[in-house]
Structures are given as structure tokens and as C-alpha cells.
Write an enzyme that holds these catalytic residues in place. Structure first.
Site, short mmCIF file in Angstrom:
data_model
loop_
_atom_site.label_atom_id
_atom_site.label_comp_id
_atom_site.label_asym_id
_atom_site.label_seq_id
_atom_site.Cartn_x
_atom_site.Cartn_y
_atom_site.Cartn_z
N ASP A 217 0.80 -1.22 0.00
CA ASP A 217 0.00 0.00 0.00
C ASP A 217 0.84 1.27 0.00
O ASP A 217 1.93 1.32 0.58
CB ASP A 217 -0.90 -0.01 1.25
CG ASP A 217 -2.02 0.99 1.18
OD1 ASP A 217 -2.61 1.16 0.09
OD2 ASP A 217 -2.34 1.61 2.21
N HIS A 218 0.31 2.32 -0.64
CA HIS A 218 0.93 3.66 -0.66
C HIS A 218 2.41 3.60 -1.01
O HIS A 218 3.26 4.14 -0.30
CB HIS A 218 0.71 4.37 0.67
CG HIS A 218 -0.62 5.07 0.74
ND1 HIS A 218 -0.92 6.17 -0.02
CD2 HIS A 218 -1.71 4.80 1.48
CE1 HIS A 218 -2.15 6.55 0.24
NE2 HIS A 218 -2.66 5.73 1.15
N HIS B 247 -6.59 10.54 6.26
CA HIS B 247 -5.69 9.58 6.88
C HIS B 247 -5.42 9.96 8.34
O HIS B 247 -5.45 11.13 8.71
CB HIS B 247 -4.34 9.55 6.15
CG HIS B 247 -4.40 8.98 4.78
ND1 HIS B 247 -4.36 9.75 3.65
CD2 HIS B 247 -4.50 7.70 4.34
CE1 HIS B 247 -4.43 8.98 2.58
NE2 HIS B 247 -4.51 7.72 2.97
N HIS C 22 -9.82 5.64 1.26
CA HIS C 22 -8.73 5.66 2.22
C HIS C 22 -9.16 6.48 3.44
O HIS C 22 -10.07 7.28 3.37
CB HIS C 22 -7.48 6.29 1.60
CG HIS C 22 -6.81 5.41 0.59
ND1 HIS C 22 -5.47 5.51 0.29
CD2 HIS C 22 -7.27 4.39 -0.18
CE1 HIS C 22 -5.14 4.61 -0.63
NE2 HIS C 22 -6.23 3.93 -0.92
N GLY C 23 -8.49 6.28 4.56
CA GLY C 23 -8.80 7.05 5.76
C GLY C 23 -10.13 6.67 6.39
O GLY C 23 -10.78 7.49 7.03
N SER D 96 -10.79 4.91 8.98
CA SER D 96 -10.81 4.86 10.44
C SER D 96 -11.59 6.02 11.04
O SER D 96 -12.19 5.89 12.11
CB SER D 96 -9.39 4.87 11.00
OG SER D 96 -8.70 3.68 10.67
N ASN E 157 -10.32 1.09 3.25
CA ASN E 157 -9.01 0.94 3.89
C ASN E 157 -9.06 1.41 5.34
O ASN E 157 -9.53 2.53 5.61
CB ASN E 157 -7.96 1.75 3.15
CG ASN E 157 -7.52 1.10 1.85
OD1 ASN E 157 -8.19 0.21 1.32
ND2 ASN E 157 -6.40 1.54 1.32
N VAL E 158 -8.54 0.58 6.24
CA VAL E 158 -8.56 0.88 7.68
C VAL E 158 -7.16 0.66 8.25
O VAL E 158 -6.58 -0.41 8.07
CB VAL E 158 -9.57 -0.02 8.42
CG1 VAL E 158 -9.56 0.30 9.92
CG2 VAL E 158 -10.97 0.14 7.85
N THR F 291 -5.55 3.36 11.10
CA THR F 291 -5.41 4.02 12.40
C THR F 291 -6.31 3.41 13.47
O THR F 291 -5.93 3.35 14.65
CB THR F 291 -5.69 5.52 12.26
OG1 THR F 291 -4.76 6.08 11.33
CG2 THR F 291 -5.55 6.25 13.58
#
Length: 282
Positions: free
Chosen positions: A80-81, A175, A203-204, A206, A225-226, A228
């Protein structure tokens, strides 16, 4: 169970959650949470996580893949990233079936060029490639300012010009949020779903409340996407244990409840997103 492929999970009409791995305990927790929910999932290793492990991808990738193979539910491995081309080129040697190549900080034309090159490399090796357009919060720019969100027409052109398999879009999430207060732009998600012929990625997640996640999936988000949220659960459990048992020195004593807390978080996110089916595009 053998590792599954991210592309195969996204070929299903059901939404998919992807969770970030930092330690082996993260990987174990994701596998346990996915089994408890009875849902498949993606285990993600970010470039930052690789840097944390001294820049060596092989050991943590091998450990994560080994954990995934012991699971009773389908699990995929995703890098990822990734901004480093060298790290991208390591993916095919370490059980990854997909990569998120992130050139989103570059000007649009340069992002297209770099991403198209990454796609050609990945597809030649059977890898599925995700990219990002717009600026998800936690990077330069404000995720809650309309001007930095993903434009549907630009997104359609980007996908056509690069050949990416999925697109991470900026729709109001951020994020590294430790509170779940993000408000998403659901009409924009629906517009993007209509404009873009590949799965949309949030993304982000959480920082996104449960109802907002359900609405986002209903509007067209396919991959959530999770990261944090797992770290918040991990750190909270460790802190609580050490406050109650300050003389503890054996890390197994506090890593066990930390792993359990992360597994519960994984189960909850999987349950939330699986409660809503996404219409329209794959």
C-alpha cells in the site's frame, strides 16, 4: 488456506475491507477478526511500515503471508501507498497480488505518466494496481475543501489514460484520524461511481462513522481501507494493561489484549461494510 488475490475479492459484488499491518500481531488480529466476521479481507503493508522494519520488505511480508495462509477465510496481500519504484518492483517476489502506487502528490500529467508506467510493469507480472487521484486528508491540502476532492471527469480520463484497476478517491475522509467524525460527500461518490469503470477505494476509513461507511458503500465505494483504528485499539489496550499492571515486563502479557482489541475492531468494520451492498459498477 492459500492466499487469494485482491482482484478476485473485488470481482465479487460484496465490498472489501483492507487493513494495515505494522507488526505480526496486526496480521494475526486481522486474520482472527476476519474469521470471527466470516468475511474475506485484505492485509496491507504500506511503504511506511516497510521503513519501520528497516526498509526490508521480505521478513514482514513473509510473516504476514504465513499468517494469512493459516486463516479459514480468504485473505489477500496488498502493498500500500508505494511511492518508491524500487519497492514496487519487489512486490511480485513476495506474495503480493496487488499494489497501490501513489503518485498523487505529483502534478496531474506527471501522476498519469508515472502511474501508467507502474500499471504496465504490474500487469506484465499479473499484479492488480490501485492509484489515487485527488488529495485524501492527512496529506498536503484539506480533505474537506471541495477543490482538492476528486473530479469525476478527471477521474474517468485518469483511469482511461493509465489503465489502473482501482481508484482511491478524495471524498472527505482523512488519513490518521483518531476520532470518527469525517463527513463524506455521498453525491460525489455516486457521480464517481457512474464516471469510473473500476472499483472506488476509500482511504482514511478509520475516521468515518459507521452510518457514513454504510452510505459510502451504498453509493459506490468497493474497497474500504482501515489503519489508524487498529493502532488506536492496540495502543489503548496496551496502555490500559500497563496502567493496571505497571510492573509487567513480559510483552506477551500486554500484546495479547492488544491483539484481541484489534481483532474486535476488524470484526466490527467487516460487519458494518458487509451490511450494505454496493449497486452499479464493479
Amino acid at each position: 488456506m492459500p492466499l487469494t488475490r485482491t482482484a478476485d475479492l473485488l470481482a465479487s459484488p460484496a465490498p472489501v475491507a483492507a487493513f494495515n499491518v505494522i507488526t505480526v500481531e496486526h496480521a494475526e488480529a486481522i486474520a482472527a477478526g476476519a474469521e470471527a466476521a466470516g468475511r474475506p479481507a485484505v492485509l496491507q503493508l504500506s511503504e511506511n511500515a516497510v521503513k519501520f522494519h528497516g526498509g526490508a520488505l521480505a521478513p514482514i511480508a513473509a510473516a504476514t503471508a504465513a499468517v494469512a495462509r493459516t486463516s479459514a477465510v480468504p485473505l489477500a496481500l496488498h502493498l500500500d501507498h508505494v511511492e518508491s519504484v524500487d519497492l514496487l518492483h519487489e512486490a511480485s517476489a513476495h506474495d503480493f497480488s496487488s499494489v497501490m502506487y501513489d503518485a498523487s502528490a505529483l502534478p496531474y500529467a506527471e501522476n498519469v505518466k508515472a502511474t501508467a508506467e507502474a500499471v504496465r510493469w504490474a500487469h506484465a507480472r499479473g499484479l492488480w494496481l490501485e492509484a489515487e487521484l485527488g488529495r485524501v486528508g492527512g496529506k498536503p491540502g484539506d480533505a474537506h475543501t471541495p477543490g482538492v476532492r476528486t473530479d469525476p471527469a478527471e477521474a474517468a480520463a485518469f483511469v482511461a489514460d493509465t489503465g489502473v484497476d482501482a481508484l482511491a478517491v478524495a471524498v472527505g475522509s482523512s488519513h490518521a484520524m483518531t476520532t470518527r467524525t469525517a463527513a463524506l460527500d455521498h453525491p460525489l461518490i455516486a457521480e464517481l461511481r457512474e464516471a469510473v469503470p473500476v472499483p472506488l477505494v476509500l482511504h482514511g476509513s478509520s475516521g468515518v462513522p459507521d452510518d457514513e461507511l454504510r452510505r459510502a458503500v451504498a453509493a459506490g465505494i468497493r474497497k474500504v481501507n482501515v489503519g489508524t483504528a487498529l493502532n488506536t485499539a492496540f495502543t489503548g489496550a496496551v496502555r490500559a494493561f500497563l496502567e493496571a499492571h505497571p510492573s509487567t515486563v513480559d510483552p506477551r502479557r500486554y500484546l495479547a489484549p492488544a491483539r484481541e482489541a484489534m481483532a474486535s475492531t476488524v470484526e466490527r468494520f467487516l460487519t458494518v461494510i458487509s451490511a450494505t451492498a454496493s449497486p452499479g459498477h464493479p
